[in-house]
Write a protein that holds these residues in place. Structure first.
Motif, PDB file in Angstrom:
ATOM      1  N   ILE A 259       0.845  -1.206   0.000  1.00 44.16           N
ATOM      2  CA  ILE A 259       0.000   0.000   0.000  1.00 44.16           C
ATOM      3  C   ILE A 259       0.882   1.259   0.000  1.00 44.16           C
ATOM      4  O   ILE A 259       0.605   2.229  -0.717  1.00 44.16           O
ATOM      5  CB  ILE A 259      -0.972  -0.016   1.205  1.00 44.16           C
ATOM      6  N   ASP A 260       1.979   1.230   0.757  1.00 49.64           N
ATOM      7  CA  ASP A 260       2.897   2.393   0.770  1.00 49.64           C
ATOM      8  C   ASP A 260       3.445   2.656  -0.630  1.00 49.64           C
ATOM      9  O   ASP A 260       3.506   3.800  -1.084  1.00 49.64           O
ATOM     10  CB  ASP A 260       4.081   2.134   1.723  1.00 49.64           C
ATOM     11  N   VAL A 261       3.843   1.591  -1.311  1.00 50.28           N
ATOM     12  CA  VAL A 261       4.398   1.755  -2.669  1.00 50.28           C
ATOM     13  C   VAL A 261       3.321   2.311  -3.603  1.00 50.28           C
ATOM     14  O   VAL A 261       3.563   3.258  -4.368  1.00 50.28           O
ATOM     15  CB  VAL A 261       4.948   0.405  -3.204  1.00 50.28           C
ATOM     16  N   CYS A 262       2.120   1.741  -3.517  1.00 55.98           N
ATOM     17  CA  CYS A 262       1.037   2.177  -4.411  1.00 55.98           C
ATOM     18  C   CYS A 262       0.664   3.643  -4.146  1.00 55.98           C
ATOM     19  O   CYS A 262       0.289   4.362  -5.073  1.00 55.98           O
ATOM     20  CB  CYS A 262      -0.195   1.289  -4.245  1.00 55.98           C
ATOM     21  N   SER A 263       0.804   4.072  -2.905  1.00 51.39           N
ATOM     22  CA  SER A 263       0.408   5.452  -2.592  1.00 51.39           C
ATOM     23  C   SER A 263       1.347   6.464  -3.253  1.00 51.39           C
ATOM     24  O   SER A 263       0.991   7.622  -3.431  1.00 51.39           O
ATOM     25  CB  SER A 263       0.365   5.669  -1.077  1.00 51.39           C
TER      26      SER A 263
END
Ligand SMILES: C[S@@+](CC[C@H](N)C(=O)[O-])C[C@H]1O[C@@H](n2cnc3c(N)ncnc32)[C@H](O)[C@@H]1O
Length: 236
Positions: free
Chosen positions: A117-121
């Motif tokens: 999720i951090d990467v996608c954000s």
């Protein structure tokens, strides 16, 4: 740090993927979609004022496929369903490649999902999906139809997972790029036999375009590129 481009046998049709010479070695890189931002501590290098991210075939089976000369059917506007995205290491390079497209990144481990999720954000073309890839109906409403499925799930039923997702999401003539991990299917059987069995299952609905073992980067893994067989296979 600066580096220079080199000519290698890496297929040039893959957008935003280059070979560069850096530190006396030839290395695969992708053009960084989010300049100045690392995803997993990978090195950033500049070539002619453009920033690239080093992409190691030891960390990524997809990078290994490219270095083995496989021509991935990815375009800069491809919609990709990525099954087994883990913390987004390889998925972030796919995000660089399909800069104007979309990646639907499916992962089922809650702990790893937090990193994904951090990467996608940080990447506008990545959509995280917390789901079991064996249950595609649970993300039907999010993903929609895709041009390419990339699968790296290390499960005993790898071919079945690819088939149910292809029936649900893959466009007519779309492509499956898949890594078959022999030891996850059956660690008591010779990997060659496992590959044949898995390819037989895929062969009922796909035309096989290319396959290569990923040795020495990833022993006992077979990389496969196949096209959904609604029509005669064509060159991408
Ligand atoms: C080999 S790792 C993937 C590495 C990743 N493709 C990369 O190169 O960065 C396999 C991942 O698939 C996930 N996985 C396995 N089975 C899955 C399933 N049925 N649904 C969703 N994710 C799954 C695992 O949790 C793990 O993170």
């Amino acid at each position: 740090m600066s580096a220079k481009l080199v000519n290698t046998n890496i297929p040039t049709q893959i957008p935003n993927v280059l070979s560069i010479e850096e530190g006396g070695k030839t290395r695969l890189v992708t053009k960084n979609l989010v300049p100045d931002m690392q995803v997993y501590g990978e090195k950033l290098v500049a070539v002619d004022g453009i920033e690239y991210r080093l992409w190691s075939h030891h960390r990524s089976k997809l990078a290994g496929m490219i270095e083995k000369g496989m021509n991935l059917p990815l375009k800069e506007d491809s919609r990709v369903l990525y099954l087994g995205a883990a913390s987004g290491t390889t998925a972030s390079h796919v995000s660089d490649i399909v800069e104007k497209g979309r990646i639907f990144a499916v992962e089922f481990s809650p702990r790893i999902m937090r990193d994904l999720i951090d990467v996608c954000s940080m990447r506008s073309n990545m959509v995280p999906i917390f789901a079991d890839a064996g249950q595609p109906g649970s993300y039907r409403a999010i993903a929609g139809s895709v041009d390419v499925i990339y699968q790296d799930v290390a499960q005993p039923n790898q071919a079945e997972i690819a088939l149910v997702n292809a029936r649900e999401f893959l466009k007519e003539g779309g492509y499956l790029v898949m890594v078959i991990k022999a030891r996850s299917v059956d660690c008591t059987v010779n990997p060659k036999i496992v590959y044949e069995q898995e390819l037989d299952k895929l062969g009922k609905e796909f035309n096989l375009l290319d396959k290569k073992v990923l040795r020495p980067y990833h022993p006992d893994h077979l990389a496969v590129i196949a096209q959904r067989s609604f029509k005669e296979p064509d060159l991408f």
